[in-house]
Design an enzyme around this catalytic site. Sequence first.
Site, mmCIF file in Angstrom:
data_model
loop_
_atom_site.group_PDB
_atom_site.id
_atom_site.type_symbol
_atom_site.label_atom_id
_atom_site.label_comp_id
_atom_site.label_asym_id
_atom_site.label_seq_id
_atom_site.Cartn_x
_atom_site.Cartn_y
_atom_site.Cartn_z
ATOM 1 N NE ARG A 1 17.647 -16.988 17.889
ATOM 2 C CZ ARG A 1 16.937 -16.422 18.845
ATOM 3 N NH1 ARG A 1 16.705 -15.118 18.841
ATOM 4 N NH2 ARG A 1 16.431 -17.151 19.815
ATOM 5 C CG ASP B 1 6.518 -1.327 -4.799
ATOM 6 O OD1 ASP B 1 6.764 -1.400 -3.580
ATOM 7 O OD2 ASP B 1 5.420 -1.632 -5.298
ATOM 8 N NE ARG C 1 13.493 -16.977 17.388
ATOM 9 C CZ ARG C 1 13.834 -18.242 17.613
ATOM 10 N NH1 ARG C 1 14.016 -19.075 16.583
ATOM 11 N NH2 ARG C 1 14.001 -18.699 18.841
ATOM 12 C CG HIS D 1 1.224 -2.156 5.244
ATOM 13 N ND1 HIS D 1 1.044 -3.508 5.323
ATOM 14 C CD2 HIS D 1 0.630 -1.753 4.097
ATOM 15 C CE1 HIS D 1 0.344 -3.914 4.281
ATOM 16 N NE2 HIS D 1 0.075 -2.866 3.520
ATOM 17 C CB ILE D 2 6.879 -0.173 9.491
ATOM 18 C CG1 ILE D 2 7.913 -1.221 9.100
ATOM 19 C CG2 ILE D 2 6.053 -0.647 10.661
ATOM 20 C CD1 ILE D 2 9.008 -1.351 10.150
ATOM 21 N NE ARG E 1 1.534 1.561 1.388
ATOM 22 C CZ ARG E 1 0.593 0.682 1.047
ATOM 23 N NH1 ARG E 1 0.908 -0.351 0.298
ATOM 24 N NH2 ARG E 1 -0.639 0.832 1.433
ATOM 25 N N GLY F 1 0.515 5.381 -8.679
ATOM 26 C CA GLY F 1 1.380 4.415 -9.349
ATOM 27 C C GLY F 1 0.812 4.045 -10.715
ATOM 28 N N GLY G 1 -1.288 1.795 -11.797
ATOM 29 C CA GLY G 1 -2.736 1.593 -11.903
ATOM 30 C C GLY G 1 -3.471 2.923 -11.966
HETATM 31 O O1 F6P Z 1 3.073 -0.901 -4.250
HETATM 32 C C1 F6P Z 1 3.360 -0.570 -2.941
HETATM 33 C C2 F6P Z 1 3.113 -1.719 -2.012
HETATM 34 O O2 F6P Z 1 3.450 -1.311 -0.720
HETATM 35 C C3 F6P Z 1 3.826 -3.011 -2.403
HETATM 36 O O3 F6P Z 1 5.189 -2.982 -2.059
HETATM 37 C C4 F6P Z 1 2.993 -4.030 -1.667
HETATM 38 O O4 F6P Z 1 3.035 -5.284 -2.304
HETATM 39 C C5 F6P Z 1 1.623 -3.464 -1.763
HETATM 40 O O5 F6P Z 1 1.744 -2.077 -2.001
HETATM 41 C C6 F6P Z 1 0.747 -3.697 -0.552
HETATM 42 O O6 F6P Z 1 -0.473 -3.074 -0.764
HETATM 43 P P1 F6P Z 1 -1.712 -3.072 0.243
HETATM 44 O O7 F6P Z 1 -1.954 -1.636 0.557
HETATM 45 O O8 F6P Z 1 -2.822 -3.632 -0.557
HETATM 46 O O9 F6P Z 1 -1.366 -3.874 1.432
#
Ligand code: F6P
Length: 354
Positions: free
Chosen positions: A178, A143, A272, A278-279, A281, A118, A120
């Site tokens: 809900r 993202d 709720r 992270h699912i 990702r 990305g 960075g």
């Molecule tokens: O940039 C991708 C991302 O999944 C963002 O949507 C989220 O804020 C971040 O990375 C979470 O990163 P980490 O791996 O530090 O939990």
Amino acid sequence: MSEISCIGIATGGGDAPGLNAVIRAASKAAILKHRWKVIGIPDGFDGLIWPEKSFELTLDRVSGILPRGGTILGTTNRGNPFSYKTEENGQEVVRDISDQVIANSRKLGIDAIITIGGDGSQKIGYELFQKGLKIVGVPKTIDNDLSATEVTFGFDTALHTVSDAIDKIHTTAASHHRVMVVEVMGRDCGWIALEGGIAGGAHIILIPEIPFTVQKVCDLIAQREKEGKRFTIVAVAEGIKLPPELKQIAHGGPVGQLVGEAISLISHKEVRVSVLGHIQRGGSPSPYDRVLATRFGVAAVELVAQGEFGKMVALRAGSIVAVDVARAIGHLKAVPPDGELVRTARAVGIGFGN
Ligand code: F6P
């Protein structure tokens, strides 16, 4: 044209579905078309601190990885060779080890590096390029917030996960009458919430680009009730800007939780909250992401072959192009608050809490 016989591949930053598809495509193109040797650098540029951990990416090694989520190379979102953190005598010390990283890549016989990451990671890659390392970038993030490219791989797979989750939440929301809040990723931009919310049929979408109030959100819920709709789904981007009424009760937990608590307080509805986390990702990349990742991987190898260093591949108007990394980094692509997607969402009755 450049004289290349060996390339390195590194993945940096948070993982995204499709990384392995890029690694596979770049390795195959490099080996099959150019007869280059390919070296996998583990854990981003950290892998070049310990060059002995690097390993050859042969056709066998990349076989079968196309549908696999994550990255076989490993990654880190902390490793920066220009400000590398170590511990010495119990104290944190920050060092610039970029010279060591460049020297180690040469020791490994690497002529050029494809860095998949990305904003960075591309920035680090560009700084190494300025110090003489031959770098080509491949953009990556679920993202979809890099302005240099129309789409990044991983985004489509994340949307599948989000829309699937919202589909499932629909049935339980309707059964229990809900309000269901679904918090999704996206860092500072609202693309995952907006597109995942539209795809999943959310009724309210809260994104960083559109200021909202909890009262407006509750008004929308009440309006739905009046129309006989006894449940509401609210998709919340993790990066929303908190209005004053939420800042007051902020507890450092997930923002989705905070929004849910505030809605419950004002609307007296049962609420709720699901934080998808992270699912989004993980998992196997969608066909779209596999194809885009493969196109990026092959195009990156061609840039190396043409000696186009300091460039990054990108998708523009449906075609793969090369852009200067220097121009690509540092420009986030925010959701246009009055853009066509937001207008489309509003046209089908989705509220943004403003
Ligand atoms: O940039 C991708 C991302 O999944 C963002 O949507 C989220 O804020 C971040 O990375 C979470 O990163 P980490 O791996 O530090 O939990």
